[in-house]
Design a protein around this motif. Structure first.
Motif, PDB file in Angstrom:
ATOM      1  N   ASN A 151       0.847  -1.196   0.000  1.00  0.00           N
ATOM      2  CA  ASN A 151       0.000   0.000   0.000  1.00  0.00           C
ATOM      3  C   ASN A 151       0.883   1.246   0.000  1.00  0.00           C
ATOM      4  O   ASN A 151       2.089   1.171   0.256  1.00  0.00           O
ATOM      5  CB  ASN A 151      -0.940   0.001   1.203  1.00  0.00           C
ATOM      6  N   MET A 152       0.255   2.403  -0.273  1.00  0.00           N
ATOM      7  CA  MET A 152       1.003   3.650  -0.342  1.00  0.00           C
ATOM      8  C   MET A 152       1.507   4.096   1.030  1.00  0.00           C
ATOM      9  O   MET A 152       2.487   4.835   1.118  1.00  0.00           O
ATOM     10  CB  MET A 152       0.145   4.754  -0.961  1.00  0.00           C
TER      11      MET A 152
ATOM     12  N   GLY B 226       4.062  -1.555  -7.621  1.00  0.00           N
ATOM     13  CA  GLY B 226       3.144  -1.951  -8.671  1.00  0.00           C
ATOM     14  C   GLY B 226       2.275  -0.769  -9.073  1.00  0.00           C
ATOM     15  O   GLY B 226       1.851   0.007  -8.216  1.00  0.00           O
ATOM     16  N   PRO B 227       2.006  -0.597 -10.377  1.00  0.00           N
ATOM     17  CA  PRO B 227       1.183   0.534 -10.808  1.00  0.00           C
ATOM     18  C   PRO B 227      -0.154   0.604 -10.093  1.00  0.00           C
ATOM     19  O   PRO B 227      -0.660   1.691  -9.806  1.00  0.00           O
ATOM     20  CB  PRO B 227       0.991   0.269 -12.307  1.00  0.00           C
TER      21      PRO B 227
ATOM     22  N   ASP C 113      -4.470   3.194  -7.225  1.00  0.00           N
ATOM     23  CA  ASP C 113      -5.505   3.071  -6.198  1.00  0.00           C
ATOM     24  C   ASP C 113      -5.515   4.277  -5.270  1.00  0.00           C
ATOM     25  O   ASP C 113      -6.557   4.655  -4.730  1.00  0.00           O
ATOM     26  CB  ASP C 113      -5.315   1.790  -5.382  1.00  0.00           C
ATOM     27  N   ALA C 114      -4.341   4.880  -5.072  1.00  0.00           N
ATOM     28  CA  ALA C 114      -4.256   6.027  -4.170  1.00  0.00           C
ATOM     29  C   ALA C 114      -5.046   7.222  -4.708  1.00  0.00           C
ATOM     30  O   ALA C 114      -5.474   8.088  -3.929  1.00  0.00           O
ATOM     31  CB  ALA C 114      -2.797   6.425  -3.960  1.00  0.00           C
ATOM     32  N   PHE C 115      -5.284   7.273  -6.022  1.00  0.00           N
ATOM     33  CA  PHE C 115      -6.049   8.365  -6.611  1.00  0.00           C
ATOM     34  C   PHE C 115      -7.561   8.128  -6.543  1.00  0.00           C
ATOM     35  O   PHE C 115      -8.340   9.008  -6.929  1.00  0.00           O
ATOM     36  CB  PHE C 115      -5.647   8.567  -8.076  1.00  0.00           C
TER      37      PHE C 115
END
Length: 225
Positions: A171-172, A189-190, A195-197
């Motif tokens: 996770n970020m 991983g992209p 996902d953070a956006f």
């Protein structure tokens, strides 16, 4: 600090490598496995074509002895290009290969790092990057933050040119923490970055701004005024 994508997926690299501030691509045999059976050298030549020479490309060896690793390193650089960073796991044989390859000015990313000892020895062997496995260390009850901070301190204290390329994230939050602890570069991983956006608050803010503009000026973009 720099962000790299940990993927060999051509479609994702084409779509996002220039939209997002990505400094390069890292891969390993497990990541390549996700792409199915590929034409190895043609695949990586395509990745290089997409990202250009200004971004770094990291390709991992698949063998375990010093001699085999060195042979693979030469093949990778001969058949892709000389600017590729050769990813080598930090084992006794891997360290021996790193030392030899640095004599011929290969770019080296020392990978599969779980311990401080591995990182310190890879720095001494001349690795350009060391890749500590953040999440995997946590799973083994190894303090990832403390390990990265120790690497950052050693680099500063002894003037190593090595950079920390933290890897293995879920996770970020982990990515941000690695950077806070001293990692100059991270690879993820992209899907983790994308996902953070997806945070609802981000979408709401953007939609609210647009709605306020439409109410005040109209449904027209600035360049059409």
């Amino acid at each position: 600090m720099k962000y790299l994508f940990d993927t060999a997926n051509i479609e994702l690299i084409e779509k996002y490598a220039n939209k997002l501030p990505i400094a390069g691509i890292t891969t390993n045999p497990s990541i390549i496995k996700k792409e199915g059976k590929i034409d190895f050298f043609a695949h990586f030549a395509k990745i290089r074509e997409i990202i250009g020479r200004e971004k770094s490309l990291h390709v991992q060896v698949t063998t375990n002895t010093e001699e085999e690793i060195i042979c693979e390193a030469y093949a990778i650089c001969d058949r892709i290009d000389k600017d590729v960073y050769i990813k080598i796991p930090v084992t006794v044989e891997g360290l021996a290969a790193i030392k030899e390859l640095k004599k011929d000015n290969f770019h080296i990313t020392a990978t599969a790092i779980y311990t401080k000892m591995q990182g310190f020895l890879a720095m001494e062997a001349g690795a350009d990057f060391i890749a500590p496995y953040y999440n995997r260390m946590q799973n083994l009850d190894i303090n990832s933050d403390e390990t990265i901070m120790a690497f950052a301190d050693a680099i500063s204290r002894y003037n190593y040119s090595t950079q920390i390329l933290a890897a293995s994230f879920k996770n970020m939050g982990q990515v941000n923490r690695a950077i806070e602890c001293g990692a100059q570069t991270v690879t993820l991983g992209p899907e983790i970055m994308l996902d953070a956006f997806k945070m609802p608050s981000i979408a709401k803010a953007v939609n609210d701004f647009h709605a306020d503009w439409v109410k005040t000026i109209g449904d027209i973009s600035i360049d059409k005024l």
